[in-house]
Write a protein that holds these residues in place. Sequence first.
Motif, PDB file in Angstrom:
ATOM      1  N   LEU A  30      24.072  59.880   7.847  1.00 36.90           N
ATOM      2  CA  LEU A  30      25.417  60.454   7.959  1.00 36.90           C
ATOM      3  C   LEU A  30      26.478  59.422   7.614  1.00 36.90           C
ATOM      4  O   LEU A  30      27.456  59.734   6.939  1.00 36.90           O
ATOM      5  CB  LEU A  30      25.649  60.998   9.377  1.00 36.90           C
ATOM      6  N   GLY A  34      28.105  61.037   4.610  1.00 40.45           N
ATOM      7  CA  GLY A  34      29.096  61.959   5.166  1.00 40.45           C
ATOM      8  C   GLY A  34      30.505  61.410   5.134  1.00 40.45           C
ATOM      9  O   GLY A  34      30.747  60.306   4.636  1.00 40.45           O
ATOM     10  N   THR A 113      28.697  66.563   4.193  1.00 41.40           N
ATOM     11  CA  THR A 113      27.493  65.793   3.902  1.00 41.40           C
ATOM     12  C   THR A 113      26.569  66.628   3.028  1.00 41.40           C
ATOM     13  O   THR A 113      26.120  67.695   3.457  1.00 41.40           O
ATOM     14  CB  THR A 113      26.770  65.388   5.210  1.00 41.40           C
TER      15      THR A 113
END
Length: 120
Positions: A30, A34, A113
């Motif tokens: 992440l 992201g 993401t």
Amino acid sequence: MDELIGRLAAKAGIDEAVAEKTIGIILGFLRNEGPSDKVQALIDTIPGAEAAIAASSGGGLSRLMGGGLMAVGTKLMGLGLGMGEIQNIARELFRFGRDKIGADQMGEIIAGTPGLSQFA
């Protein structure tokens, strides 16, 4: 972190050590893929998250595999997890994130993401 490890281990029926590695792998993914400010806000709410990410980052082989969702899946399967377990873990981690930073911010992480919405 202990609360999250316990939740994931119980929900997916996995060992706590595997749950901790899994958390590190997913949070590291992440962080790399992201929306960085939102992901960092989530990481900041989980004591021990930075250490878990650092422990799971691995060395040369991880870099050779590349990044993205496929690399995360490969790493998680390397821990002995199947696709069903990975989906359960991801959903529980997202639920935990919603509890910590709110549904809107967690939704922005998932939406921002690549490939993650299929696990939400």
